[in-house]
Design a protein around this motif. Structure first.
Motif, PDB file in Angstrom:
ATOM      1  N   VAL A  69       6.031   2.982 -14.122  1.00  0.00           N
ATOM      2  CA  VAL A  69       5.551   3.622 -12.899  1.00  0.00           C
ATOM      3  C   VAL A  69       6.530   4.662 -12.359  1.00  0.00           C
ATOM      4  O   VAL A  69       6.134   5.784 -12.038  1.00  0.00           O
ATOM      5  CB  VAL A  69       5.353   2.590 -11.768  1.00  0.00           C
ATOM      6  CG1 VAL A  69       4.479   3.172 -10.690  1.00  0.00           C
ATOM      7  CG2 VAL A  69       4.802   1.297 -12.275  1.00  0.00           C
ATOM      8  N   VAL A  70       7.807   4.286 -12.254  1.00  0.00           N
ATOM      9  CA  VAL A  70       8.749   5.092 -11.475  1.00  0.00           C
ATOM     10  C   VAL A  70       8.966   6.465 -12.113  1.00  0.00           C
ATOM     11  O   VAL A  70       8.828   7.500 -11.439  1.00  0.00           O
ATOM     12  CB  VAL A  70      10.085   4.350 -11.302  1.00  0.00           C
ATOM     13  CG1 VAL A  70      11.030   5.153 -10.441  1.00  0.00           C
ATOM     14  CG2 VAL A  70       9.848   2.987 -10.681  1.00  0.00           C
ATOM     15  N   PRO A  96      -0.822   4.137 -14.247  1.00  0.00           N
ATOM     16  CA  PRO A  96      -0.041   3.617 -13.130  1.00  0.00           C
ATOM     17  C   PRO A  96       0.130   4.628 -11.985  1.00  0.00           C
ATOM     18  O   PRO A  96       0.123   4.239 -10.823  1.00  0.00           O
ATOM     19  CB  PRO A  96       1.309   3.294 -13.776  1.00  0.00           C
ATOM     20  CG  PRO A  96       0.987   2.995 -15.188  1.00  0.00           C
ATOM     21  CD  PRO A  96      -0.129   3.934 -15.539  1.00  0.00           C
ATOM     22  N   THR A 129      -3.512  -6.995 -21.463  1.00  0.00           N
ATOM     23  CA  THR A 129      -2.258  -7.741 -21.582  1.00  0.00           C
ATOM     24  C   THR A 129      -2.480  -9.062 -22.312  1.00  0.00           C
ATOM     25  O   THR A 129      -1.726  -9.403 -23.229  1.00  0.00           O
ATOM     26  CB  THR A 129      -1.691  -8.043 -20.175  1.00  0.00           C
ATOM     27  OG1 THR A 129      -1.571  -6.814 -19.473  1.00  0.00           O
ATOM     28  CG2 THR A 129      -0.344  -8.713 -20.265  1.00  0.00           C
ATOM     29  N   TRP A 157       3.282   2.175 -21.275  1.00  0.00           N
ATOM     30  CA  TRP A 157       1.956   1.944 -20.685  1.00  0.00           C
ATOM     31  C   TRP A 157       2.068   1.460 -19.237  1.00  0.00           C
ATOM     32  O   TRP A 157       1.258   1.799 -18.389  1.00  0.00           O
ATOM     33  CB  TRP A 157       1.233   0.932 -21.566  1.00  0.00           C
ATOM     34  CG  TRP A 157      -0.088   0.427 -21.090  1.00  0.00           C
ATOM     35  CD1 TRP A 157      -0.332  -0.775 -20.506  1.00  0.00           C
ATOM     36  CD2 TRP A 157      -1.346   1.098 -21.169  1.00  0.00           C
ATOM     37  NE1 TRP A 157      -1.659  -0.893 -20.226  1.00  0.00           N
ATOM     38  CE2 TRP A 157      -2.313   0.234 -20.616  1.00  0.00           C
ATOM     39  CE3 TRP A 157      -1.763   2.342 -21.649  1.00  0.00           C
ATOM     40  CZ2 TRP A 157      -3.663   0.572 -20.532  1.00  0.00           C
ATOM     41  CZ3 TRP A 157      -3.109   2.665 -21.558  1.00  0.00           C
ATOM     42  CH2 TRP A 157      -4.044   1.806 -21.012  1.00  0.00           C
ATOM     43  N   ASP A 158       3.074   0.631 -18.944  1.00  0.00           N
ATOM     44  CA  ASP A 158       3.235   0.047 -17.607  1.00  0.00           C
ATOM     45  C   ASP A 158       4.182   0.822 -16.707  1.00  0.00           C
ATOM     46  O   ASP A 158       4.328   0.487 -15.544  1.00  0.00           O
ATOM     47  CB  ASP A 158       3.795  -1.383 -17.728  1.00  0.00           C
ATOM     48  CG  ASP A 158       2.691  -2.398 -17.979  1.00  0.00           C
ATOM     49  OD1 ASP A 158       1.525  -2.015 -17.841  1.00  0.00           O
ATOM     50  OD2 ASP A 158       3.007  -3.543 -18.312  1.00  0.00           O
ATOM     51  N   LEU A 162      -6.564  -4.062 -17.047  1.00  0.00           N
ATOM     52  CA  LEU A 162      -5.188  -4.093 -17.558  1.00  0.00           C
ATOM     53  C   LEU A 162      -4.773  -5.515 -17.929  1.00  0.00           C
ATOM     54  O   LEU A 162      -4.110  -5.733 -18.938  1.00  0.00           O
ATOM     55  CB  LEU A 162      -4.211  -3.547 -16.510  1.00  0.00           C
ATOM     56  CG  LEU A 162      -4.198  -2.035 -16.314  1.00  0.00           C
ATOM     57  CD1 LEU A 162      -3.278  -1.644 -15.170  1.00  0.00           C
ATOM     58  CD2 LEU A 162      -3.765  -1.339 -17.594  1.00  0.00           C
ATOM     59  N   ILE A 219      -3.058   4.585 -10.035  1.00  0.00           N
ATOM     60  CA  ILE A 219      -3.132   3.370  -9.209  1.00  0.00           C
ATOM     61  C   ILE A 219      -2.209   3.525  -8.005  1.00  0.00           C
ATOM     62  O   ILE A 219      -2.583   3.244  -6.866  1.00  0.00           O
ATOM     63  CB  ILE A 219      -2.752   2.112 -10.022  1.00  0.00           C
ATOM     64  CG1 ILE A 219      -3.766   1.881 -11.144  1.00  0.00           C
ATOM     65  CG2 ILE A 219      -2.681   0.878  -9.121  1.00  0.00           C
ATOM     66  CD1 ILE A 219      -3.457   0.675 -12.014  1.00  0.00           C
ATOM     67  N   LEU A 222       4.245  -1.224 -24.374  1.00  0.00           N
ATOM     68  CA  LEU A 222       4.081  -1.776 -23.019  1.00  0.00           C
ATOM     69  C   LEU A 222       5.019  -1.093 -22.023  1.00  0.00           C
ATOM     70  O   LEU A 222       4.641  -0.880 -20.873  1.00  0.00           O
ATOM     71  CB  LEU A 222       4.349  -3.280 -23.025  1.00  0.00           C
ATOM     72  CG  LEU A 222       3.164  -4.132 -23.452  1.00  0.00           C
ATOM     73  CD1 LEU A 222       3.560  -5.591 -23.494  1.00  0.00           C
ATOM     74  CD2 LEU A 222       1.987  -3.932 -22.504  1.00  0.00           C
TER      75      LEU A 222
END
Lengths: 291, 266
Positions: free
Chosen positions: B209-210, B224, B250, B206-207, B246, B227, B203
């Motif tokens: 972003v930065v 991400p 989850t 997968w999640d 998503l 998106i 996770l």
């Protein structure tokens, strides 16, 4: 404990020097990864702040001497403080209720908390961008009720950032506070009642002081996480209230000014580590995550 | 009194009210996005004028969305395997080892969790510029591994500390080789720790972003990042469709974890 411990103790006492590095080798792959791809890059970024464009402290002078940047620091601190205050004000009653409500109801609230925490950060931020936009449901509802005649500006400003950040930080304050309140012995409050304390007295003199360590530790955690947050302020905030993490990204990505980027990163790091040191000193633990 | 639900009186309803509102505040945006992903309004008007699947059709018709999702999955899978393996070995060292500076090392291993990710992202970006790893799968994997490993080490050291080593010693005394005892006795006993290490590592990657925004290139991006880039242009309902997918993943993962926990308890 383990069967071999006694033998090992004898062996350790028997030799003049204790065994120095049993099993140390096992940690080497992880250590290597962290040194090469975490410590060295961060240190070299920080070094660039005093080496580029030329050796000296001019980057720090520029950063701390300009009102533009000071405003960003101030904004970062005030947004983080505001978010911390709001999450604490909401989080305390929720954690309290969770600690005492029937198990079945509490487990529903926990499922909601976990689902919210586990949902992709961008998804949650996107949801608020849609909800808060000019033609969004919140503005529509308020206008439909006749409370406002013009749509309120709810995104790209302080309101948007505060709502979005509060949304993300709430579970981080509710869960630890719940743990603290659950451990408080209900008999103490019963005793207070028997001694004639009113509800308000019991709340302000007993429950809140007993929950205070959890409140301080949770608040510190939310404050520190907010200081370094990038995604939500960048999407829900406006250019007028930029935060420190965005400034660092901007120095590096748009301005390609590594010296200033490094200096701003150092400021963020120093503040973060200082607050963690406070946390560690007060509570002996520092377990959290930042994005 | 204050900690007895039945004797709270009027305050009970106030507390329940605040909790209910907070739960609604936390869940409604997620429900809202899922509902809008089926709404026909391009401008995400609620309630939508009609219902449609066209945003999902657009999501699945655009190879860039699918490619980004595939890249995300591929990177997260590699990160999961490496994070659990390195974390397992390091946890054995941290729990069973005896060396000077062990506690310091343990704290060091957790620092990527507490430092602002943006600092690591900028620092790694600079480093990868020099050695040419930006925009590569290797670069993504390394960056995500740095932030996933602390979760892995935390879960596995916890499990290992709760495991009674004398059981492993007993297996050795009964004639198993030390490695055999670890593989057949210790690993199965700490499997819940390994499992949560895997879920958290997956996770996290997968999640994430930065780091991904900095590592990405026009030809290689994770979901991400896709998106993020789309969001900066407009709030198209295709993002709502992607988000809903998503959310479904989850919930599936959460249920899996809950089921496995139940299975372990019984």
């Amino acid at each position: 404990m383990a069967l071999l411990t006694e033998q090992e103790k004898i062996a350790a006492v028997g030799s003049i020097r204790p065994i120095r590095s049993r099993n140390f080798a096992l940690t080497v792959p992880a250590l290597l990864l962290l040194v090469v791809f975490f410590i060295l890059p961060v240190v070299s970024l920080l070094l660039r702040s005093v080496m580029e464009p030329e050796p000296g402290l001019q980057n720090y002078q520029a950063l701390l001497g300009s009102t533009t940047y000071l405003k960003i620091f101030l904004n970062t601190f005030s947004v983080s403080a505001l978010v911390t205050a709001v999450t604490l004000a909401i989080g305390f009653p929720v954690a309290w209720a969770l600690a005492i409500m029937p198990k079945r109801w509490a487990s529903i609230v926990f499922a909601v908390l976990l689902l919210s925490m586990w949902t992709n950060l961008l998804t949650r931020t996107y949801a608020w961008m849609v909800l808060l936009q000019r033609t969004g449901i919140i503005n529509k509802t308020l206008m439909g009720l006749g409370l406002i005649s013009e749509p309120l500006p709810l995104v790209n400003n302080l309101v948007g950032v505060t709502i979005g950040m509060t949304y993300i930080m709430l579970p981080f304050i509710i869960l630890p506070l719940y743990g603290v309140i659950r451990k408080i012995d209900p008999a103490i409050l019963q005793a207070a009642a028997l001694c004639g304390a009113t509800r308000w007295q019991a709340l302000s003199r007993i429950l809140i002081p007993l929950a205070a360590p959890g409140m301080v530790s949770g608040a510190l955690m939310v404050f520190v996480m907010s200081l370094g947050y990038f995604v939500t302020p960048a999407l829900l905030g406006g250019t007028a209230n930029m935060m420190l993490a965005e400034l660092i990204a901007q120095f590096v990505q748009s301005l390609v000014n590594w010296g200033m980027g490094g200096a701003a990163a150092l400021v963020l790091l120093v503040v973060t580590l200082a607050l963690y040191a406070v946390q560690l000193k007060l509570f002996g633990t520092a377990r959290m995550e930042g994005r | 009194m204050l900690l007895n639900f039945d004797r709270l009186g009027g305050w009970k309803w106030m507390l329940l009210g605040i909790t209910g509102l907070t739960a609604a505040f936390l869940i409604l945006p997620i429900v809202f996005i899922a509902a809008l992903s089926f709404g026909s309004s391009q401008w995400l008007i609620f309630p939508p004028p009609g219902w449609t699947l066209k945003w999902y059709a657009m999501f699945f018709a655009d190879p860039r969305w699918l490619e980004a999702a595939g890249t995300s999955f591929y990177i997260a899978a590699i990160v999961t395997v490496l994070s659990v393996l390195i974390g397992l070995v390091a946890s054995f060292g941290l729990v069973r080892g005896r060396f000077i500076g062990k506690e310091g090392l343990r704290a060091l291993f957790l620092t990527p969790m507490i430092l602002p990710v943006v600092v690591l992202a900028v620092a790694l970006y600079a480093f990868f510029l020099r050695i040419g790893l930006n925009g590569t799968v290797t670069g993504f994997v390394i960056a995500h591994l740095v932030v996933a490993l602390p979760f892995s080490i935390l879960s596995i050291t916890n499990a290992l500390e709760g495991f009674d080593k004398s059981i492993e010693d007993a297996a050795v005394l009964c004639g198993a080789s030390p490695l055999e005892a670890k593989l057949r006795i210790t690993l199965p006993s700490i499997s819940h720790g390994l499992f949560s290490a895997a879920v958290f590592s997956f996770l996290t990657s997968w999640d994430e972003v930065v780091l991904a925004i900095f590592m990405a290139s026009p030809t290689l991006q994770t979901l991400p990042v896709k998106i993020w880039a789309t969001l900066r242009q407009d709030l198209t309902p295709v993002i709502a469709a992607a988000s809903t997918l998503l959310i479904v993943i989850t919930i599936a993962l959460m249920l899996l974890v809950a089921l496995l926990r139940k299975g372990l308890k019984s």
